[in-house]
Write a protein that holds these residues in place. Structure first.
Motif, PDB file in Angstrom:
ATOM      1  N   GLY A 197       0.833  -1.194   0.000  1.00 62.04           N
ATOM      2  CA  GLY A 197       0.000   0.000   0.000  1.00 62.04           C
ATOM      3  C   GLY A 197       0.867   1.242   0.000  1.00 62.04           C
ATOM      4  N   THR A 198       0.361   2.308   0.604  1.00 66.19           N
ATOM      5  CA  THR A 198       1.083   3.575   0.595  1.00 66.19           C
ATOM      6  C   THR A 198       2.482   3.437   1.168  1.00 66.19           C
ATOM      7  OG1 THR A 198      -0.965   4.847   0.756  1.00 66.19           O
ATOM      8  CG2 THR A 198       1.048   5.947   1.445  1.00 66.19           C
ATOM      9  N   MET A 199       2.601   2.926   2.382  1.00 68.03           N
ATOM     10  CA  MET A 199       3.905   2.856   3.043  1.00 68.03           C
ATOM     11  C   MET A 199       4.786   1.766   2.446  1.00 68.03           C
ATOM     12  SD  MET A 199       5.588   4.437   5.492  1.00 68.03           S
ATOM     13  CE  MET A 199       4.524   5.031   6.808  1.00 68.03           C
ATOM     14  N   GLY A 200       4.251   0.570   2.290  1.00 67.05           N
ATOM     15  CA  GLY A 200       5.048  -0.533   1.769  1.00 67.05           C
ATOM     16  C   GLY A 200       5.473  -0.319   0.332  1.00 67.05           C
ATOM     17  N   GLY A 201       4.575   0.220  -0.475  1.00 64.14           N
ATOM     18  CA  GLY A 201       4.903   0.459  -1.873  1.00 64.14           C
ATOM     19  C   GLY A 201       6.017   1.480  -2.039  1.00 64.14           C
ATOM     20  N   ALA A 202       5.919   2.584  -1.305  1.00 63.24           N
ATOM     21  CA  ALA A 202       6.960   3.608  -1.397  1.00 63.24           C
ATOM     22  C   ALA A 202       8.288   3.095  -0.859  1.00 63.24           C
ATOM     23  CB  ALA A 202       6.526   4.856  -0.634  1.00 63.24           C
ATOM     24  N   THR A 203       8.234   2.319   0.224  1.00 68.82           N
ATOM     25  CA  THR A 203       9.464   1.748   0.775  1.00 68.82           C
ATOM     26  C   THR A 203      10.146   0.842  -0.240  1.00 68.82           C
ATOM     27  OG1 THR A 203       8.576   1.820   3.038  1.00 68.82           O
ATOM     28  CG2 THR A 203      10.412   0.331   2.628  1.00 68.82           C
ATOM     29  N   ALA A 204       9.357  -0.032  -0.869  1.00 66.96           N
ATOM     30  CA  ALA A 204       9.921  -0.939  -1.870  1.00 66.96           C
ATOM     31  C   ALA A 204      10.559  -0.155  -3.010  1.00 66.96           C
ATOM     32  CB  ALA A 204       8.828  -1.865  -2.401  1.00 66.96           C
ATOM     33  N   ARG A 205       9.900   0.901  -3.457  1.00 68.87           N
ATOM     34  CA  ARG A 205      10.433   1.719  -4.551  1.00 68.87           C
ATOM     35  C   ARG A 205      11.778   2.346  -4.171  1.00 68.87           C
ATOM     36  NH1 ARG A 205       7.036   6.393  -7.541  1.00 68.87           N
ATOM     37  NH2 ARG A 205       6.851   4.784  -9.152  1.00 68.87           N
ATOM     38  N   PHE A 206      11.851   2.984  -3.010  1.00 68.80           N
ATOM     39  CA  PHE A 206      13.085   3.659  -2.613  1.00 68.80           C
ATOM     40  C   PHE A 206      14.226   2.668  -2.374  1.00 68.80           C
ATOM     41  CE2 PHE A 206      10.207   7.218  -1.531  1.00 68.80           C
ATOM     42  CZ  PHE A 206      10.873   8.234  -2.197  1.00 68.80           C
ATOM     43  N   LEU A 207      13.918   1.523  -1.806  1.00 60.64           N
ATOM     44  CA  LEU A 207      14.966   0.536  -1.561  1.00 60.64           C
ATOM     45  C   LEU A 207      15.467  -0.067  -2.879  1.00 60.64           C
ATOM     46  CD1 LEU A 207      13.673  -1.307   1.635  1.00 60.64           C
ATOM     47  CD2 LEU A 207      15.550   0.349   1.455  1.00 60.64           C
ATOM     48  N   ALA A 208      14.542  -0.348  -3.788  1.00 60.61           N
ATOM     49  CA  ALA A 208      14.952  -0.888  -5.087  1.00 60.61           C
ATOM     50  C   ALA A 208      15.826   0.113  -5.825  1.00 60.61           C
ATOM     51  CB  ALA A 208      13.732  -1.255  -5.915  1.00 60.61           C
ATOM     52  N   ARG A 209      15.472   1.386  -5.760  1.00 61.86           N
ATOM     53  CA  ARG A 209      16.257   2.411  -6.451  1.00 61.86           C
ATOM     54  C   ARG A 209      17.605   2.648  -5.780  1.00 61.86           C
ATOM     55  NH1 ARG A 209      11.796   6.928  -8.565  1.00 61.86           N
ATOM     56  NH2 ARG A 209      10.665   5.462  -9.928  1.00 61.86           N
ATOM     57  N   ALA A 210      17.715   2.263  -4.500  1.00 63.12           N
ATOM     58  CA  ALA A 210      19.002   2.373  -3.810  1.00 63.12           C
ATOM     59  C   ALA A 210      19.914   1.191  -4.116  1.00 63.12           C
ATOM     60  CB  ALA A 210      18.782   2.478  -2.304  1.00 63.12           C
ATOM     61  N   GLY A 211      19.377   0.180  -4.825  1.00 65.30           N
ATOM     62  CA  GLY A 211      20.202  -0.957  -5.222  1.00 65.30           C
ATOM     63  C   GLY A 211      19.932  -2.238  -4.475  1.00 65.30           C
ATOM     64  N   LEU A 212      18.980  -2.228  -3.517  1.00 65.02           N
ATOM     65  CA  LEU A 212      18.633  -3.449  -2.818  1.00 65.02           C
ATOM     66  C   LEU A 212      17.707  -4.301  -3.694  1.00 65.02           C
ATOM     67  CD1 LEU A 212      19.338  -1.201  -0.609  1.00 65.02           C
ATOM     68  CD2 LEU A 212      18.125  -2.691   0.993  1.00 65.02           C
ATOM     69  N   THR A 213      17.609  -5.574  -3.389  1.00 61.10           N
ATOM     70  CA  THR A 213      16.791  -6.495  -4.171  1.00 61.10           C
ATOM     71  C   THR A 213      15.520  -6.841  -3.408  1.00 61.10           C
ATOM     72  OG1 THR A 213      18.791  -7.463  -5.156  1.00 61.10           O
ATOM     73  CG2 THR A 213      16.740  -8.717  -5.353  1.00 61.10           C
ATOM     74  N   ILE A 214      14.379  -6.481  -3.956  1.00 55.69           N
ATOM     75  CA  ILE A 214      13.102  -6.831  -3.329  1.00 55.69           C
ATOM     76  C   ILE A 214      12.739  -8.234  -3.803  1.00 55.69           C
ATOM     77  CG2 ILE A 214      10.732  -6.112  -2.916  1.00 55.69           C
ATOM     78  CD1 ILE A 214      12.884  -4.039  -2.104  1.00 55.69           C
ATOM     79  N   VAL A 215      12.820  -9.199  -2.890  1.00 58.19           N
ATOM     80  CA  VAL A 215      12.620 -10.598  -3.282  1.00 58.19           C
ATOM     81  C   VAL A 215      11.209 -11.091  -3.005  1.00 58.19           C
ATOM     82  CG1 VAL A 215      15.057 -11.200  -3.030  1.00 58.19           C
ATOM     83  CG2 VAL A 215      13.515 -11.410  -1.054  1.00 58.19           C
ATOM     84  N   ALA A 216      10.439 -10.349  -2.200  1.00 64.43           N
ATOM     85  CA  ALA A 216       9.073 -10.783  -1.904  1.00 64.43           C
ATOM     86  C   ALA A 216       8.227  -9.592  -1.477  1.00 64.43           C
ATOM     87  CB  ALA A 216       9.056 -11.840  -0.811  1.00 64.43           C
ATOM     88  N   VAL A 217       6.977  -9.593  -1.918  1.00 66.74           N
ATOM     89  CA  VAL A 217       5.985  -8.640  -1.420  1.00 66.74           C
ATOM     90  C   VAL A 217       4.705  -9.418  -1.157  1.00 66.74           C
ATOM     91  CG1 VAL A 217       6.967  -6.667  -2.644  1.00 66.74           C
ATOM     92  CG2 VAL A 217       5.155  -8.003  -3.722  1.00 66.74           C
TER      93      VAL A 217
END
Length: 393
Positions: A197-217
């Motif tokens: 949602g609002t918080m989780g979606g934005a967090t995933a976006r910023f972390l992915a753009r920082a170079g981390l790998t989002i492996v599960a949502v």
């Protein structure tokens, strides 16, 4: 922090019988701050705990050099499924019933299950000028301040409102600060996020753009996983208003699993960003990550946190991690920052990094958990705030 709240009330909807709650934990200069959530099973005790947390969030962001005036803590909650066809009318009636409090000493906004747009629409129908009008008397120039906040809410970044991004920016910065302190590289760090949602979606976006790998949502339908990394932007674009992902947007190597699969996957960082009480004494043993970052309110139960801490898992507490959205509202309204995404993200990153670093340093010095350290910092600051601004209990 264990003193009784300033005010606690339970409201019963005369049409549906559903209940709503309002707890004002503390007033500072006669005003309190805290969002309004809607979820099935919401309780008065839950809202009271969240209100206490808001008191601490306000104190933790106190800057004696800033224009932002710390407020007291409060919270509202409605025991109703936001997807229920009757939910909107229940919301309007709740706001109509609590209108005197909102007009005088409770400033509120979006929280779990409710978007700001929806709250604003319901508030207008309930006869409210604004859900934050109680703070207007504290402003030096009300007209300019209100225009600045309105302009900020109109800003969109890559199709998403700025107000929906600043909180996740703060959560992501909390993760990055913790990694930096132990020298962990961003590349190769695997993250699982519960809630897009609002918080989780934005967090995933910023972390992915920082170079981390989002492996599960995870969303209400289940967990989507890919050890090589998910296409976060595609998943964000495929969400509905409640953060549920259209499965037709999944990549060829994405896999679906049960709703709780995010908890036990091979991830270095867990970000519970959906519901309270997600990690308890029945499932904590499934966690393999070494860092849990609480983007949701109260997602890790205290007994589970004790057990996790005992085996070396660090929990960054909600009272710090998800405080960025609330602070951004006030930084903007009081004029510490202008209504632009550049200023919002820069100030959020700088402030959250400093706060998380202070918390973790205090935890190391005192030999305590990050949560205990955050509570200690807040406890140190509350008397200072009360001395400077006055306190109404």
């Amino acid at each position: 922090m264990t003193t009784p709240p300033f005010m606690s009330l339970t409201w019963t909807d005369h049409v549906t019988g559903r209940r709503g709650f309002l707890v004002v934990d503390r007033l500072v200069r006669g005003v309190s701050s805290g969002g309004l959530r809607m979820r099935p099973g919401c309780t008065l005790d839950e809202v009271a705990g969240l209100a206490r947390g808001m008191t601490m969030k306000e104190a933790l962001h106190y800057d004696p050099e800033g224009r932002y005036v710390p407020l007291g803590g409060a919270k509202g909650g409605i025991d109703c499924d936001p997807r229920d066809p009757e939910a909107y009318d229940v919301l309007v009636r709740y706001l109509r019933a609590t209108r005197p409090y909102i007009e005088n000493f409770w400033t509120t906004g979006e929280d779990l299950g409710l978007s700001q747009d929806l709250i604003d629409r319901a508030a207008a129908e309930a006869g409210l000028v604004s859900t934050i009008q109680a703070v207007y008397p504290l402003l030096d120039d009300e007209e300019t301040a209100r225009r600045r906040l309105t302009d900020a809410f109109a800003v969109r970044v890559d199709g998403i409102g700025l107000d929906e991004l600043v909180g996740g920016c703060g959560v992501a910065e909390s993760v990055l600060t913790a990694l930096d302190r132990v020298g962990a590289p961003y590349a190769g760090t695997r993250v699982a996020v519960q809630g897009l949602g609002t918080m989780g979606g934005a967090t995933a976006r910023f972390l992915a753009r920082a170079g981390l790998t989002i492996v599960a949502v995870a969303d209400i339908k289940g967990t989507i996983a890919n050890p090589a990394g998910l296409d976060v932007e595609s998943l964000l674009a495929a969400r509905d208003a409640h953060g549920t992902i259209d499965r037709s947007a999944l990549g060829p190597d994405d896999r679906e699993g049960p709703a709780d699969a995010w908890l036990a996957g091979e991830a270095d960082v867990l970000v519970p960003a959906a519901v309270s009480y997600a990690i308890d004494t029945t499932n904590h043993h499934r966690v393999t990550a070494r860092l849990i970052v609480e983007a949701a309110n109260m997602p890790v139960l205290p007994a589970a946190e004790e057990l996790l801490t005992a085996r070396g898992v660090t929990v960054l507490p909600d009272v710090v991690v998800n405080s960025g959205t609330n602070a951004w509202w006030w930084w903007t309204l009081f004029g510490d920052i202008g209504p632009t995404s550049d200023e919002a993200f820069a100030h959020t990153r700088r402030s959250m990094r400093a706060l998380v670093d202070l918390m973790l340093t205090r935890a190391e010095t005192d030999g305590t958990t990050p949560r205990a350290a955050a509570h200690a910092i807040a406890a140190d600051r509350l008397p200072t705030i009360a001395d400077r601004f006055g306190l109404h209990r």
